[in-house]
Design a protein around this motif. Structure first.
Motif, PDB file in Angstrom:
ATOM      1  N   LEU A  74     120.468  45.342  62.593  1.00  0.00           N
ATOM      2  CA  LEU A  74     120.626  44.026  62.606  1.00  0.00           C
ATOM      3  C   LEU A  74     120.501  43.575  63.986  1.00  0.00           C
ATOM      4  N   ILE A  75     120.264  44.499  65.016  1.00  0.00           N
ATOM      5  CA  ILE A  75     119.840  44.142  66.285  1.00  0.00           C
ATOM      6  C   ILE A  75     118.219  43.573  66.304  1.00  0.00           C
ATOM      7  N   ARG A  76     118.001  42.594  66.559  1.00  0.00           N
ATOM      8  CA  ARG A  76     116.708  42.034  66.644  1.00  0.00           C
ATOM      9  C   ARG A  76     115.625  42.342  67.605  1.00  0.00           C
ATOM     10  N   VAL A  77     115.536  43.735  67.623  1.00  0.00           N
ATOM     11  CA  VAL A  77     114.708  44.487  68.567  1.00  0.00           C
ATOM     12  C   VAL A  77     113.341  43.794  68.977  1.00  0.00           C
ATOM     13  N   PRO A  78     112.513  43.452  67.823  1.00  0.00           N
ATOM     14  CA  PRO A  78     111.297  42.989  67.954  1.00  0.00           C
ATOM     15  C   PRO A  78     111.296  41.636  68.436  1.00  0.00           C
ATOM     16  N   ALA A  79     112.444  40.891  68.619  1.00  0.00           N
ATOM     17  CA  ALA A  79     112.414  39.599  69.296  1.00  0.00           C
ATOM     18  C   ALA A  79     112.747  39.771  70.702  1.00  0.00           C
ATOM     19  N   MET A  80     112.831  40.956  71.220  1.00  0.00           N
ATOM     20  CA  MET A  80     113.026  41.083  72.850  1.00  0.00           C
ATOM     21  C   MET A  80     111.615  40.815  73.308  1.00  0.00           C
ATOM     22  N   THR A  81     111.756  40.433  74.707  1.00  0.00           N
ATOM     23  CA  THR A  81     110.327  40.592  75.610  1.00  0.00           C
ATOM     24  C   THR A  81     109.978  42.058  75.513  1.00  0.00           C
ATOM     25  N   LEU A  82     108.743  42.311  75.638  1.00  0.00           N
ATOM     26  CA  LEU A  82     108.092  43.488  76.162  1.00  0.00           C
ATOM     27  C   LEU A  82     108.826  44.220  76.943  1.00  0.00           C
ATOM     28  N   ASP A  83     109.043  43.665  78.094  1.00  0.00           N
ATOM     29  CA  ASP A  83     109.725  44.110  79.313  1.00  0.00           C
ATOM     30  C   ASP A  83     111.099  44.663  78.952  1.00  0.00           C
ATOM     31  N   ASP A  84     111.814  43.848  78.576  1.00  0.00           N
ATOM     32  CA  ASP A  84     113.093  44.011  77.772  1.00  0.00           C
ATOM     33  C   ASP A  84     113.237  45.394  77.119  1.00  0.00           C
ATOM     34  N   PHE A  85     112.300  45.426  76.203  1.00  0.00           N
ATOM     35  CA  PHE A  85     112.107  46.370  75.055  1.00  0.00           C
ATOM     36  C   PHE A  85     111.885  47.796  75.903  1.00  0.00           C
ATOM     37  N   ALA A  86     110.715  47.804  76.790  1.00  0.00           N
ATOM     38  CA  ALA A  86     110.003  48.959  77.235  1.00  0.00           C
ATOM     39  C   ALA A  86     111.405  49.467  78.610  1.00  0.00           C
ATOM     40  N   THR A 116     101.815  44.591  70.626  1.00  0.00           N
ATOM     41  CA  THR A 116     100.511  44.693  71.499  1.00  0.00           C
ATOM     42  C   THR A 116      99.349  44.875  70.510  1.00  0.00           C
ATOM     43  N   ALA A 117      99.643  45.305  69.141  1.00  0.00           N
ATOM     44  CA  ALA A 117      98.385  45.572  68.267  1.00  0.00           C
ATOM     45  C   ALA A 117      98.134  44.119  67.291  1.00  0.00           C
ATOM     46  N   ALA A 118      96.896  44.025  67.004  1.00  0.00           N
ATOM     47  CA  ALA A 118      96.532  42.835  66.384  1.00  0.00           C
ATOM     48  C   ALA A 118      97.162  42.851  64.710  1.00  0.00           C
ATOM     49  N   ARG A 119      97.121  44.259  64.361  1.00  0.00           N
ATOM     50  CA  ARG A 119      97.631  44.690  63.091  1.00  0.00           C
ATOM     51  C   ARG A 119      99.032  45.084  63.145  1.00  0.00           C
ATOM     52  N   LYS A 120      99.875  44.257  62.649  1.00  0.00           N
ATOM     53  CA  LYS A 120     101.442  44.716  63.223  1.00  0.00           C
ATOM     54  C   LYS A 120     101.925  45.462  62.221  1.00  0.00           C
ATOM     55  N   PRO A 121     102.716  46.634  62.329  1.00  0.00           N
ATOM     56  CA  PRO A 121     103.363  47.406  61.228  1.00  0.00           C
ATOM     57  C   PRO A 121     104.538  46.790  60.683  1.00  0.00           C
ATOM     58  N   GLU A 122     104.919  47.025  59.782  1.00  0.00           N
ATOM     59  CA  GLU A 122     106.342  46.733  58.873  1.00  0.00           C
ATOM     60  C   GLU A 122     107.340  47.260  59.774  1.00  0.00           C
ATOM     61  N   LEU A 123     108.477  46.530  59.892  1.00  0.00           N
ATOM     62  CA  LEU A 123     109.599  47.048  60.617  1.00  0.00           C
ATOM     63  C   LEU A 123     110.927  46.947  59.747  1.00  0.00           C
ATOM     64  N   PRO A 124     111.683  47.846  59.993  1.00  0.00           N
ATOM     65  CA  PRO A 124     113.209  47.476  59.307  1.00  0.00           C
ATOM     66  C   PRO A 124     113.925  46.784  60.308  1.00  0.00           C
ATOM     67  N   PHE A 125     113.672  46.331  61.273  1.00  0.00           N
ATOM     68  CA  PHE A 125     114.375  45.211  62.224  1.00  0.00           C
ATOM     69  C   PHE A 125     113.878  43.806  61.930  1.00  0.00           C
ATOM     70  N   MET A 126     115.062  43.073  61.748  1.00  0.00           N
ATOM     71  CA  MET A 126     114.411  41.284  61.694  1.00  0.00           C
ATOM     72  C   MET A 126     113.599  40.980  62.909  1.00  0.00           C
ATOM     73  N   SER A 127     112.705  40.444  62.843  1.00  0.00           N
ATOM     74  CA  SER A 127     111.762  40.196  63.842  1.00  0.00           C
ATOM     75  C   SER A 127     112.090  38.472  64.684  1.00  0.00           C
ATOM     76  N   ARG A 128     112.576  37.802  63.589  1.00  0.00           N
ATOM     77  CA  ARG A 128     112.816  36.468  64.041  1.00  0.00           C
ATOM     78  C   ARG A 128     113.776  36.252  65.061  1.00  0.00           C
ATOM     79  N   PRO A 129     113.436  35.434  66.112  1.00  0.00           N
ATOM     80  CA  PRO A 129     114.708  35.383  67.246  1.00  0.00           C
ATOM     81  C   PRO A 129     115.999  34.551  66.371  1.00  0.00           C
ATOM     82  N   ARG A 130     117.114  34.960  67.124  1.00  0.00           N
ATOM     83  CA  ARG A 130     118.120  34.094  66.534  1.00  0.00           C
ATOM     84  C   ARG A 130     118.003  32.546  67.071  1.00  0.00           C
ATOM     85  N   LYS A 131     118.569  31.736  66.160  1.00  0.00           N
ATOM     86  CA  LYS A 131     118.717  30.192  66.417  1.00  0.00           C
ATOM     87  C   LYS A 131     119.481  29.849  67.794  1.00  0.00           C
ATOM     88  N   GLY A 132     120.562  30.613  67.936  1.00  0.00           N
ATOM     89  CA  GLY A 132     121.452  30.256  69.098  1.00  0.00           C
ATOM     90  C   GLY A 132     122.169  28.890  68.652  1.00  0.00           C
TER      91      GLY A 132
END
Length: 468
Positions: free
Chosen positions: A265-277, A299-315
């Motif tokens: 439920l944590i939207r890890v893909p929605a983080m910046t790359l710096d925050d994630f790394a 980083t890749a053009a062909r993105k893998p499927e992820l179990p995490f939600m990638s859309r940022p929260r609306k806030g």
């Protein structure tokens, strides 16, 4: 104790008081046995109190005429409390069924292990004395007691107390409790605070005390006003506390174990790359495969499927209260020179002030440094020093506090700014004393802190930026 609430003087018995000699002897014996309770000393203590409420109050936590006793609290921390069946039955339908219902049991002693003694006494104090005695440390337990014994007016008072004391520090814990007690209004108030002050709420000590279902509901929240890196850090802190509750070593593996599927439920893909790394990737909580896939996602053009939600929260979408009907500039105004522009305001509903909208240069583009402050009765609630760029237009430019500041209704607050930059600036005109903004009404009045000419009718701080 009743004796402290209703002090009385001792009324001695005498043969002239109109009672039989046996009654006199009994009164004298009562005086001796009740020597430590001045409220019931004398044979005519009833005459000292003009109302039935006051006479009932004398019986609160009093052995006199008690016909039932309660052993309250968990084993090892119990307290024996005297009671009077009639008074209790009048105050609670549960007590009425317990003592006078068809299935009533004639017990002299009743054990109540699930209620804390101070909260049970607060319940009885309301029933006997018609007084509500609440404090922050016991109000939740008192609400539980009021719900258990169906005393709705006391329960409502507990909820009102909680709503009044609600803040980012306790909102997550109260959210958990409000769901348990089925208090939808309190639940909604908790969500308002958590959404608007999400980062403060997630970093509070109380967040680590919530149950797993409440954690899941918060992590699912679309309107959380927080960076996803802060959400992840809060979830890890909760996981460590949960390991301690389960008596597990707080290892990375056990943290992942107690988080379970909530980790997704944590939207890890929605983080910046710096925050994630620099954060998640080095925490060890994700598997190597999950970490690799998220790096590829960024980083890749062909993105893998992820179990995490990638859309940022609306806030939350911020609202703006604009207090001027027009703005202007003149060749000799508006000058700053390090002086304070200030205005007072009040609202009719709780809001969260995120920052101010400020004017900029009237002589082309310029950069300003702004010290913004929000105070209540002289106490600083929010303070920030920020730089912003003005493009030379008459638009307002937003500046924000680090965290939104909770503003309570019907109280005046002081908004102030000290600007350093191009002296000549736009300024507001035709100011309004009252502004309706959505469902919130703002009132404005002049502030004695203002030393640069800003007031209700004109000047600076044209906008308040807020969440409601």
């Amino acid at each position: 104790m009743a004796a402290e609430l209703y002090p009385a003087t001792r009324v001695p018995c005498s043969p002239d008081c109109g009672t039989s000699s046996a009654a006199v002897q009994q009164c004298q014996q009562d005086n001796i046995s009740n020597n430590n309770n001045p409220s019931v000393q004398g044979c005519n203590w009833q005459g000292l109190y003009p109302t039935i409420r006051e006479r009932n109050a004398v019986m609160f936590n009093n052995e006199l005429m008690a016909d039932v006793h309660f052993v309250v609290g968990p084993p090892g921390a119990t307290q024996r409390v005297p009671g009077h069946k009639y008074v209790l039955a009048v105050g609670s339908s549960v007590f009425h069924a317990m003592f006078y219902g068809e299935l009533a049991e004639d017990k002299d002693e009743i054990r109540i292990p699930d209620v804390e003694p101070p909260s049970f006494l607060a319940l009885l104090k309301y029933i006997y004395c018609d007084e509500i005695d609440l404090c922050a440390d016991t109000v939740l337990a008192t609400l539980y007691a009021a719900k258990k014994y169906i005393v709705p007016h006391l329960a409502r008072a507990c909820v009102t107390f909680l709503e009044t004391s609600l803040s980012a520090r306790n909102a997550c814990v109260l959210l958990s409790q409000s769901c348990l007690f089925e208090e939808p209004d309190l639940t909604q108030r908790c969500w308002e605070v958590i959404d608007a002050q999400a980062e403060l709420a997630l970093r509070s000590e109380g967040f680590c005390d919530i149950d797993a279902l409440t954690l899941e509901s918060i992590l699912r929240r679309e309107t959380l006003n927080a960076k996803e890196a802060v959400v992840f850090e809060a979830a890890l802190a909760w996981a460590e506390a949960e390991c301690h509750r389960r008596e597990l070593p707080p290892t990375v593996e056990n943290k992942r174990l107690v988080l379970g599927k909530s980790i997704y439920l944590i939207r890890v893909p929605a983080m910046t790359l710096d925050d994630f790394a620099n954060g998640v990737a080095q925490s060890g909580v994700l598997t190597l495969a999950e970490t690799n896939d998220i790096f590829l996602w960024h980083t890749a053009a062909r993105k893998p499927e992820l179990p995490f939600m990638s859309r940022p929260r609306k806030g939350l979408a911020p609202q703006r209260c604009h207090r001027f009907q027009s703005c202007a500039y003149r060749s000799n105004q508006w000058r700053y020179r390090g002086r304070c522009d200030s205005i007072q305001f009040a609202v009719d509903k709780r809001v969260f002030v995120a920052g101010f909208g400020l004017y900029g240069s009237s002589c082309g583009s310029a950069e300003y440094q702004a010290k913004i402050e929000l105070k209540r009765q002289g106490a600083t609630l929010g303070l920030a020093v920020i730089k912003y760029f003005s493009d030379g237009s008459s638009s307002t430019f937003p500046v924000f506090f680090d965290y939104p500041v909770q503003v309570e209704p019907d109280t005046f607050y002081t908004a102030s700014v000290v600007l350093d930059g191009n002296e000549l600036s736009y300024f507001g005109q035709e100011g309004m004393t009252e502004v309706q903004c959505g469902k919130v009404t703002f009132q404005f009045q002049c502030s004695s802190d203002s030393t640069n000419g800003t007031g209700v009718q004109g000047g600076q701080i044209p906008e308040l930026i807020f969440y409601a």
